[in-house]
Structures are given as structure tokens and as C-alpha cells.
Enzyme design. Structure first.
Site, PDB file in Angstrom:
ATOM      1  CB  CYS A 136      -3.161   8.954  -0.271  1.00  0.00           C
ATOM      2  SG  CYS A 136      -4.887   8.923   0.193  1.00  0.00           S
ATOM      3  CE  LYS A 156      -3.062   3.036   0.437  1.00  0.00           C
ATOM      4  NZ  LYS A 156      -4.111   3.362  -0.506  1.00  0.00           N
TER       5      LYS A 156
END
Ligand code: SAJ
Length: 406
Positions: free
Chosen positions: A255, A201
């Protein structure tokens, strides 16, 4: 029944998607106002297709509560901020949510962590929080990490179509959770271990951050010698193995501008390219400020109050301002004790910054130099309103007489 903990940008669409595909779901959030809004039949942010998905989920019986539920499966989707000084992930919300789950869950329950965490966070913080309650992981409680990949602006489509990663200690548990996601996900779902899932991720977002930094660095090089970075990227991208991203006024969102720092924080002497890339991206708002100064001088604009920033969100057509380049630019300006520039964004109804406008025409009437910080569809459709302005186009979207670029 699945209890989804945290009903933010990721938890809410995930809960709705599960419910609308026949899974019994209760969504829990400690924010009473947010739960009240959802219970009143309204969504809490704008996203293509979200209202329709919400309606389907409500029809299918989804419930929202501030209480954790007693059940066999939990999906934890709470924020993971990072410490700005150490650059390390702050797992406090994840740990708090897991501790609350431990107080209520029966033996045999599975806890799925969806929140993005840096590699090793689950070993370091989540396992001890479970074991503190006397539970044995793998026997009393099963642990899974299922990081999401959906992109704001296209979340509903990507939830349905993206491939996914499931990290689990126990393959059989991983397969069971894979089935849960397969209730709606049409992509491939890979089952691996937790550490690998954590790393993939963060690596995915780091890959994008480094590639954006490369484009931003090219923009700076080209500015230095007056070359057209967009034309250069366009031609380079005609090469079969080159795919350069686009430069911009900075990198925002929760993010790409955050996750790569986890690797820098954990591996400071190894993550050199990543460190430099993040610094390059973080330097872009200041680069834009310098461009504003140069363009003001060149055009004889002396009154800074006639300069306006178009766009406040971190990217186009979303209503999320977190870590946005415009906010970063304003913060930098404030540090230099300068009066804040005018700002307008069609997606932001609340007053978030000083000198904020809520009407495009009023904003333009008060500005001579317009800086396009965000390429919302609205400004693309209203280019004619900029014809008599000096424009700093940070996204190369206008074709007007007086346009400057990064
Ligand atoms: N940006 C550029 N140039 C580009 C592309 C983006 O300057 O060529 C800027 C954007 O303007 C924005 C920032 O980067 O400020 C990030 O935007 P984004 O659209 O690249 O990504 P996010 O942050 O909205 O979503 C990312 C996605 N990750 C990847 O594409 C690897 C998404 O798939 C993740 O699910 C999401 O992060 C997340 O939640 O982690």
C-alpha cells in the site's frame, strides 16, 4: 447474497465479517488451491482474530468457490499492482474480474470495487468494461467504489471500528451499500462520488508515505553529523502540533510503498514532494547496506557470511513479505553480484530467499553482525540472545552494549 471476488488480505476478512454478521456470502477466487484450503477449514494467512472470525463465518454459512455467482451485489477485492516503469496503476485484475461479473450478473446488479485504484481508473477502465457488454451504467448496472482502510496486524479490529468511504454515482445506491457495510462497521460511513473516493484512498496512503520519508530523511541528516534522531523526534513530538513518525530500514507492503506512485505516474510534473518522498523511502535499504559496510569495517568483520538480517516481512508481526525492505536490500545486493546475506524470520515458514534460516538460535550461531530489519515481538523478547553480537538496530528497540543505529 453478496459475491465477494478475490479472497486475499482484504477480500477474505471482508467476506468473513459480512457473513458473521448475518449476510449471505459466497467468496470467489480463481486460485483453486486457496479455495480448497478455505473449504478444508483453514485460513490462508495469519492475522489476529482471523481464525475466530473464520469459524463464526463458517458457522453462519459462508461458502467459497472458484465460480462467479449469479446475484445482485458483487464486491471486487483483487490486487492492483503498478507498472514499475510508468508508475501507473495496472487495473488488469480489476477489469478481468468486472468482465467475468458482467458475463453472469443479472440486470440491476451493483458492483462494488474495493481494490485501491488511482483517481480516474474507474472511468478509464472499469466503465468501458461494463459498457462493452451492452449494459448502461446507472440503469442496468450500478457502480460503487468502497476502498478499505484496515491495517495488517490489526485488521479485524479496524474492520469493525474504522470510518469508511463509499463512492457512488447514485446517492441512493451509495446509501444501500452503506447499509451493507453498516451490518458490521461501527465507524462513520461517508457517501461521496466515485472520483473522490478513489482520490481519498490514495491520498491517505500518500500522507503516511511522505511522513515516513520525512523521518527517514531526518535519520540520514542525523547520521551525517552524529546526532540522535530518536531523541530529536521524541523531543519534537512533545510540541503540541508536531507528530513525526519513525525512521526505518525502508517502506514495504502493498500500500504505502505502491499507491503514492500512482499520483507520481499520473501527475509527474505536479507530484514533486511525493516523488522525492518515495525515492527517499526506496533508498533506505541501500542506506542500510552502507551502514552494514561501515559497521563491518569498524568491528573488523571481514566475512560477509557472518552478517544476518533479522526479519523478512514488510513490518512486525505479519506474515506478508510483499515489497519488504529486506527483499529490497537483498535485491540491491544481488545487483552488485554479492553473495546474499543470511536471513531469518519467525513468520515465514516457506523458503523465500537463499540463506534463509527457520530457527532463531541456529541463525544467531552463524552470525556476528545482526541487522534488525523488522521489530517482531519475538526479537524484543529475546534481546538477551544478542548480548555478544554486534547489532545494527534499524528500529531503536534494543538496549545493548554494541548497538548501532540507522
Ligand atoms: N513504517 C515506517 N515508519 C513508521 C511507520 C511505518 O518505516 O513510522 C513502515 C513499516 O515498517 C512498513 C511500511 O512503513 O514497512 C508500511 O506500514 P504501515 O504500518 O504504515 O502501513 P500498511 O502498509 O501496513 O497499511 C497502510 C495503512 N494506511 C495508513 O495508515 C494511511 C492502512 O490503514 C491501509 O488500509 C493500508 O495501508 C492499505 O491497504 O492501503
Amino acid at each position: 447474497m453478496i459475491n465477494v471476488i478475490g479472497l486475499g488480505y482484504i477480500g477474505l476478512p471482508t467476506a468473513l465479517m459480512l457473513a458473521s454478521h448475518g449476510v449471505e456470502v459466497v467468496g470467489t477466487d480463481y486460485n483453486k488451491e486457496l479455495v480448497a484450503t478455505l473449504n478444508s477449514g483453514k485460513t490462508t494467512f495469519k492475522e489476529d482474530g482471523l481464525d475466530e472470525l473464520f469459524a463464526d463465518a463458517v458457522k453462519a454459512g459462508i461458502r467459497f468457490s472458484t465460480e462467479y455467482q449469479k446475484t445482485d451485489t458483487y464486491v471486487v477485492s483483487v490486487p492492483t499492482p503498478y507498472d514499475k516503469f510508468s508508475k501507473k496503476v495496472d487495473a488488469c485484475y480489476v477489469v478481468a474480474a468486472v468482465k467475468s461479473v458482467m458475463e453472469i450478473c443479472p440486470k440491476g446488479a451493483t458492483v462494488v470495487i474495493e481494490s485501491t485504484v488511482s483517481p480516474g481508473t474507474i472511468d478509464k477502465y472499469v466503465r468501458p468494461a461494463i459498457e462493452a457488454n451492452g449494459f448502461v451504467i446507472g440503469k442496468d448496472i450500478h457502480l460503487v467504489h468502497a476502498p478499505e482502510r484496515i491495517i495488517p496486524g490489526n485488521m479485524v479490529y479496524e474492520l469493525l471500528h474504522n470510518n469508511r468511504t463509499i463512492g457512488a454515482d447514485d446517492k441512493a445506491i451509495g446509501e444501500r451499500i452503506k447499509e451493507m457495510y453498516a451490518s458490521f462497521c461501527q465507524g462513520d460511513i461517508v457517501v461521496t462520488d466515485i472520483r473522490t473516493a478513489e482520490m481519498t484512498k490514495v491520498v491517505e496512503n500518500t500522507f503516511r508515505a511522505v511522513n515516513i520519508a520525512f523521518a527517514n530523511e531526518l535519520a540520514k541528516i542525523c547520521r551525517h553529523d552524529n546526532m540522535d534522531v530518536y531523541e530529536i523526534i521524541r523531543i519534537c513530538n512533545m510540541h503540541p502540533r508536531v507528530n513525526i513518525l519513525q525512521p526505518g530500514p525502508g517502506v514495504g507492503g502493498h500500500c504505502i510503498s505502491v499507491d503514492p506512485w500512482f499520483l507520481v505516474g499520473d501527475y509527474p510534473s505536479l507530484a514533486k514532494v511525493i516523488d522525492e518522498s518515495m525515492k527517499t523511502n526506496d533508498g533506505m535499504p541501500d542506506f542500510v547496506l552502507n551502514r552494514i559496510y561501515e559497521i563491518m569495517k569498524e568491528n573488523g568483520i571481514t566475512d560477509v557470511s557472518r552478517v544476518g538480517l533479522y526479519g523478512l516481512t514488510y513490518k512486525e508481526n505479519v506474515d506478508d513479505c510483499r515489497e519488504s525492505p529486506t527483499l529490497q536490500l537483498l535485491e540491491s545486493q544481488e545487483r552488485h553480484l554479492a553473495a546474499p546475506l543470511k536471513v531469518y524470520d519467525p513468520f515465514i515458514e516457506a523458503d523465500v530467499v537463499p540463506n534463509q534460516y527457520h530457527d532463531l538460535d541456529a541463525f544467531l550461531a552463524d552470525t556476528d553482525l545482526v541487522v534488525i530489519m523488522v521489530k517482531h515481538t519475538e526479537i524484543r523478547e529475546n534481546m538477551d540472545k544478542l548480548t555478544d553480537k554486534v547489532v545494527l538496530d534499524c528500529h531503536n528497540i534494543c538496549d545493548l552494549p554494541k548497538v548501532y543505529h540507522l
